[in-house]
Design a protein around this motif. Structure first.
Motif, mmCIF file in Angstrom:
data_model
loop_
_atom_site.group_PDB
_atom_site.id
_atom_site.type_symbol
_atom_site.label_atom_id
_atom_site.label_comp_id
_atom_site.label_asym_id
_atom_site.label_seq_id
_atom_site.Cartn_x
_atom_site.Cartn_y
_atom_site.Cartn_z
ATOM 1 N N THR A 154 24.926 -5.640 23.977
ATOM 2 C CA THR A 154 25.945 -6.336 23.205
ATOM 3 C C THR A 154 26.094 -5.804 21.796
ATOM 4 O O THR A 154 27.029 -6.145 21.114
ATOM 5 N N ARG A 155 25.151 -4.963 21.364
ATOM 6 C CA ARG A 155 25.219 -4.442 19.994
ATOM 7 C C ARG A 155 25.801 -3.045 20.003
ATOM 8 O O ARG A 155 25.474 -2.233 20.850
ATOM 9 N N PRO A 156 26.648 -2.723 19.032
ATOM 10 C CA PRO A 156 27.177 -1.364 18.949
ATOM 11 C C PRO A 156 26.071 -0.406 18.527
ATOM 12 O O PRO A 156 25.089 -0.817 17.923
ATOM 13 N N PRO A 157 26.209 0.884 18.869
ATOM 14 C CA PRO A 157 25.203 1.849 18.442
ATOM 15 C C PRO A 157 25.132 1.905 16.927
ATOM 16 O O PRO A 157 26.149 1.794 16.248
ATOM 17 N N ASP A 158 23.926 2.052 16.441
ATOM 18 C CA ASP A 158 23.708 2.101 14.997
ATOM 19 C C ASP A 158 24.052 3.472 14.445
ATOM 20 O O ASP A 158 23.924 4.480 15.121
ATOM 21 N N GLY A 159 24.456 3.491 13.192
ATOM 22 C CA GLY A 159 24.616 4.741 12.470
ATOM 23 C C GLY A 159 23.295 5.079 11.817
ATOM 24 O O GLY A 159 22.316 4.356 11.970
ATOM 25 N N PRO A 160 23.225 6.173 11.081
ATOM 26 C CA PRO A 160 21.959 6.516 10.437
ATOM 27 C C PRO A 160 21.630 5.517 9.340
ATOM 28 O O PRO A 160 22.522 4.985 8.694
ATOM 29 N N PRO A 161 20.354 5.223 9.162
ATOM 30 C CA PRO A 161 19.989 4.347 8.051
ATOM 31 C C PRO A 161 20.237 5.063 6.733
ATOM 32 O O PRO A 161 20.312 6.283 6.698
ATOM 33 N N PRO A 162 20.412 4.323 5.665
ATOM 34 C CA PRO A 162 20.665 4.955 4.378
ATOM 35 C C PRO A 162 19.584 5.969 4.043
ATOM 36 O O PRO A 162 18.392 5.686 4.175
ATOM 37 N N GLY A 163 19.999 7.154 3.661
ATOM 38 C CA GLY A 163 19.041 8.179 3.243
ATOM 39 C C GLY A 163 18.352 8.885 4.379
ATOM 40 O O GLY A 163 17.513 9.733 4.167
ATOM 41 N N LEU A 164 18.690 8.584 5.610
ATOM 42 C CA LEU A 164 18.018 9.192 6.750
ATOM 43 C C LEU A 164 19.060 9.770 7.681
ATOM 44 O O LEU A 164 19.922 9.068 8.179
ATOM 45 N N VAL A 166 10.051 6.301 5.575
ATOM 46 C CA VAL A 166 9.243 5.117 5.261
ATOM 47 C C VAL A 166 8.324 5.411 4.076
ATOM 48 O O VAL A 166 8.165 4.589 3.181
ATOM 49 N N TRP A 167 7.727 6.597 4.075
ATOM 50 C CA TRP A 167 6.817 6.989 2.985
ATOM 51 C C TRP A 167 7.550 7.059 1.653
ATOM 52 O O TRP A 167 7.067 6.588 0.636
ATOM 53 N N GLU A 168 8.738 7.641 1.670
ATOM 54 C CA GLU A 168 9.495 7.819 0.428
ATOM 55 C C GLU A 168 10.247 6.569 -0.009
ATOM 56 O O GLU A 168 10.615 6.453 -1.179
ATOM 57 N N ASN A 169 10.473 5.640 0.913
ATOM 58 C CA ASN A 169 11.290 4.455 0.613
ATOM 59 C C ASN A 169 10.648 3.159 1.113
ATOM 60 O O ASN A 169 11.291 2.398 1.838
ATOM 61 N N ARG A 180 0.837 -1.212 0.000
ATOM 62 C CA ARG A 180 0.000 0.000 0.000
ATOM 63 C C ARG A 180 0.865 1.253 0.000
ATOM 64 O O ARG A 180 0.566 2.230 -0.689
ATOM 65 N N LEU A 181 1.939 1.244 0.782
ATOM 66 C CA LEU A 181 2.848 2.391 0.803
ATOM 67 C C LEU A 181 3.515 2.574 -0.559
ATOM 68 O O LEU A 181 3.654 3.702 -1.039
ATOM 69 N N ALA A 182 3.912 1.473 -1.173
ATOM 70 C CA ALA A 182 4.549 1.545 -2.495
ATOM 71 C C ALA A 182 3.604 2.119 -3.544
ATOM 72 O O ALA A 182 4.043 2.786 -4.481
ATOM 73 N N ARG A 183 2.292 1.880 -3.374
ATOM 74 C CA ARG A 183 1.306 2.451 -4.301
ATOM 75 C C ARG A 183 1.007 3.915 -3.972
ATOM 76 O O ARG A 183 0.269 4.565 -4.696
ATOM 77 N N GLY A 184 1.559 4.418 -2.880
ATOM 78 C CA GLY A 184 1.353 5.817 -2.514
ATOM 79 C C GLY A 184 0.046 6.083 -1.783
ATOM 80 O O GLY A 184 -0.449 7.216 -1.819
#
Length: 194
Positions: free
Chosen positions: A179-189, A61-64, A16-20
């Motif tokens: 136990t997990r390292p801090p995340d970096g920004p997601p691609p494009g965000l 999320v809306w754009e990608n 549904r998101l992909a259809r806009g």
């Protein structure tokens, strides 16, 4: 509102998101906005910054919508929570670096410790809200109501062995927050696209 969403719902929502479909974004926002906002507020300790991260995550999320891959990301809820945590950690690090550069407040090591603590706390919050209700209830009885495993078993109506198993599994899940390292920004965000 259910915490767990079936994979079929996730796939339909992505389609549904992909259809806009704007209504799909509204439905997704209604379901997950508090998760995103609470995660951002926990990491950033700033209401306004949390509002901004919430807008950025849902805008992304809306754009990608095709950036979500259920085989790699798990549930849509888990993916959105990860986006929120990554963007929040990215903003915290960015603002800390700016503060160090402008006013010399703190050091890079102190900033990194703060980022790690905030990221682990946000991950722990998410783990607790995402874990199955029987585990969460057992942990709440043990840690917030100060019940031992025998009292928890009686209150839950399960055997003592089952109460111990639930507590052990809940604690094992929580331990993964550190136990997990801090995340970096997601691609494009929050930064340049990768």
């Amino acid at each position: 509102m259910p915490k767990d969403t079936p994979p079929r719902w996730d796939r339909r929502m992505q389609q549904r998101l992909a259809r806009g479909e704007a209504a799909a974004l509204g439905e997704l926002y209604d379901r997950f906005a508090s998760l995103v906002h609470n995660t951002a507020r926990r990491v950033l300790e700033d209401q306004e910054a949390a509002d901004q991260v919430t807008r950025e995550v849902f805008g992304y999320v809306w754009e990608n919508p095709d950036a979500y891959d259920p085989r790699k990301e798990g549930s849509l809820r888990a993916w959105i929570a990860r986006l929120a945590r990554r963007q929040s950690v990215y903003r915290l690090r960015q603002s800390g670096v700016r503060a160090i550069a402008e006013g010399g407040q703190g050091s890079a090591e102190e900033l990194e410790q703060r980022v790690r603590r905030a990221s682990a706390a946000a991950r722990a919050d998410y783990i607790v809200t995402a874990m199955p209700a029987p585990l969460r209830t057992a942990l709440e009885l043990a840690y917030f109501q100060r019940r031992d495993y025998r009292q928890a078993a009686a209150q839950l109506g399960v055997t003592e062995d089952e109460a111990r198993r639930r507590l052990r599994l809940g604690l094992q899940l929580l331990a993964t927050a550190h136990t997990r390292p801090p995340d970096g920004p997601p691609p494009g965000l929050g930064g340049p696209p990768l």
